[in-house]
Design an enzyme around this catalytic site. Structure first.
Site, short mmCIF file in Angstrom:
data_model
loop_
_atom_site.label_atom_id
_atom_site.label_comp_id
_atom_site.label_asym_id
_atom_site.label_seq_id
_atom_site.Cartn_x
_atom_site.Cartn_y
_atom_site.Cartn_z
N LYS A 94 0.66 -0.92 -0.28
CA LYS A 94 0.45 0.27 -0.53
C LYS A 94 1.31 1.41 -0.46
CE LYS A 94 -3.70 1.91 2.53
NZ LYS A 94 -4.85 1.89 4.01
N SER A 125 -9.81 1.39 2.12
CA SER A 125 -8.67 2.50 1.25
C SER A 125 -7.76 1.18 1.10
CB SER A 125 -8.46 4.10 2.64
OG SER A 125 -6.92 3.49 3.33
N SER A 185 -10.23 -0.07 7.15
CA SER A 185 -9.46 -0.45 5.24
C SER A 185 -8.47 -1.55 5.28
CB SER A 185 -7.95 0.84 5.69
OG SER A 185 -8.64 1.82 4.81
N1 GLN Z 1 -13.48 4.24 6.12
C1 GLN Z 1 -13.00 5.02 6.86
C2 GLN Z 1 -11.97 6.21 7.11
O1 GLN Z 1 -12.26 6.71 5.63
C3 GLN Z 1 -11.95 3.82 7.75
C4 GLN Z 1 -10.38 4.33 6.76
C5 GLN Z 1 -9.18 3.32 7.14
O2 GLN Z 1 -9.26 2.40 7.85
N2 GLN Z 1 -8.15 3.56 7.43
O3 GLN Z 1 -11.65 6.89 7.75
#
Ligand code: GLN
Length: 455
Positions: free
Chosen positions: A61, A136, A160
């Site tokens: 990532k 994400s 995410s």
């Molecule tokens: N979707 C969540 C957010 O927007 C989680 C993101 C994540 O776990 N990095 O914060």
């Protein structure tokens, strides 16, 4: 089969599908092939210091820093950033013999649930190209699902890793907070962020965690807790296991087909000798509000470092220093990132701190206690990973709140700091559904045992 064969296959598949899936932001082809050759020479000489993941192609990532390899966090503000050091997880992977194939797309600074917030490209779900891969870590899950790489790393602050794994039909684990070093993970919300493995099988996942887990002097929040043999935990035996199913995780808002898939999965687990009961995590309903307040507060502080002075993008034609900060940040950050910085800055401002941040911290403790109470009597908690399967591209971009609601089942786990996995548990209308298995602090072994027996 040689290491070069493995790497060839990875790039062959990338050549075949990447046009459509668009999981990668940067490819590392030349270096990957050179390293493959190096490892093949080692093989030929029959040296015996092969690492545990010798020759395995992996995708990373793009918020994990990789020495000399572009790391953008999918943000224009870091469009030209080439780190001068490796994250601890990268050092460990390199030592174990993996080959970094490239850097994977994500929501900008990991803020999002669909990878649509990337500053650079749209990643598509390999099961249905009109749908999102989740986020994400959408690039990581999509790349594994599409067969571009067998292994990937993601990060999970509020779901995410698990949510994109569920949407793409692969296995993704968020380790216990402190299990894996965050050194070299570009910080979003430091008290919640964890790096974790995304793979096709539970066994692969256990191998990957084995390599990256453990104490790191460079991360003061990494835990001094022994790393067990995760692969040895995959016995297939879950007789007598006690499973808790929170009623909040099967209630309103969870699609009935998803609920059915989870009930079917529970039947399989019962057949294997486990028993389940309904429990309650009563403070779950406050998890979303608590998470968005705390994570945005932490983000507003963490993202202050992107100022156009030290690295990344710098606006031209600024009149003075303050103007340069303003222009750089206005042009460099995307809308979602700005929304979070504003929200977090507001929540932390004098006069509001007690009403928002401090209160959210207290609710976080209540949420954590909900989990502790359930774990006094049960070995794992099981439920869906997400309320629905993958949604359509563009379906939720107009309204941040409906996008945030998708994380309702994953976020409590981050707030409590406990580990959780998503494993595929069937399909609804041709789209994968994820089963979430949550464990006690530092008990990834039990999660893996259950996931592996179920798989
Ligand atoms: N979707 C969540 C957010 O927007 C989680 C993101 C994540 O776990 N990095 O914060």
């Amino acid at each position: 089969i040689s290491v070069s064969d493995l790497v060839d296959e990875s790039f062959r598949r990338i050549g075949e599908v990447e046009d459509k899936v668009q999981a990668f932001l940067t490819l590392n082809e030349e270096n990957a092939r050179a390293k493959a050759k190096e490892l093949d020479d080692k093989l030929a000489k029959e040296e015996n210091d092969f690492g545990m993941l010798f020759g395995i192609p992996i995708g990373i990532k793009d918020n994990i820093v990789t020495k000399g390899l572009r790391t953008t966090c999918a943000s224009k503000i870091l469009y030209n950033f080439d780190p001068i050091y490796d994250a601890t997880v990268m050092e460990r992977l390199n030592e174990a013999g993996t080959i970094t194939v490239g850097k994977l797309n994500m929501d900008e600074f990991a803020m999002g649930s669909s990878t649509e917030n990337s500053g650079f490209r749209l990643t598509r779900n390999p099961w249905d190209l009109e749908r999102v891969p989740g986020g994400s870590s959408g690039g990581s899950a999509a790349a594994v699902a599409a067969g571009e790489v067998p292994f990937a790393l993601g990060s999970d602050t509020g779901g995410s890793i698990r949510q994109p794994a569920a949407f793409c039909g692969v296995v993704g684990l968020k380790p216990t907070y402190g299990r894996v070093s965050r050194f070299g993970l570009v910080a979003f919300a430091s008290s919640l962020d964890q790096i974790g493995p995304i793979t096709r099988t539970v066994e692969d996942n256990a191998y990957l965690l084995q390599v990256i887990a453990g104490l790191d002097p460079m991360d003061s929040t990494s835990a001094n807790v022994e790393v067990p043999n995760y692969v040895a935990a995959l016995t297939g035996d879950i007789k007598g296991l006690k499973i808790a199913v929170p009623k909040e995780y099967l209630g309103e808002g969870v699609a009935k087909e998803v609920r059915q898939s989870v009930l079917d999965a529970l039947k399989v687990l019962e057949k294997l000798g486990a028993a389940w009961e309904e429990v309650s995590l009563p403070h779950s309903k406050y998890a979303l509000a608590t998470y968005y307040l705390l994570s945005s507060s932490e983000a507003s502080a963490n993202l202050a470092r992107f100022d156009g002075v030290r690295y990344g993008y710098r606006a031209d034609n600024a009149k003075n220093l303050i103007d340069m900060y303003k222009q750089t940040r206005s042009e460099g950050f995307g809308n979602e990132v700005k929304r979070r910085i504003m929200l977090g800055t507001f929540a932390l401002s004098a006069g509001y701190y007690d009403a928002y941040y401090k209160k959210a911290q207290k609710v976080r403790t209540l949420i954590k206690q909900d989990f502790e109470k359930v774990f006094e009597k049960y070995d794992v908690i099981v439920g869906p990973t997400t309320p629905t399967p993958a949604f359509k591209i563009g379906e939720k971009t107009h309204d941040p709140l409906t996008m945030y609601a998708n994380d309702i089942l994953t976020i409590p786990v981050n707030l409590a700091g406990v580990p959780g996995i998503s494993v595929p548990c069937g399909f609804v209308n041709g789209l994968p559904v994820g089963l979430q298995i949550i464990g006690k602090h530092f008990d990834e072994s039990t999660i893996y045992r259950v996931a592996h027996a179920f798989e």
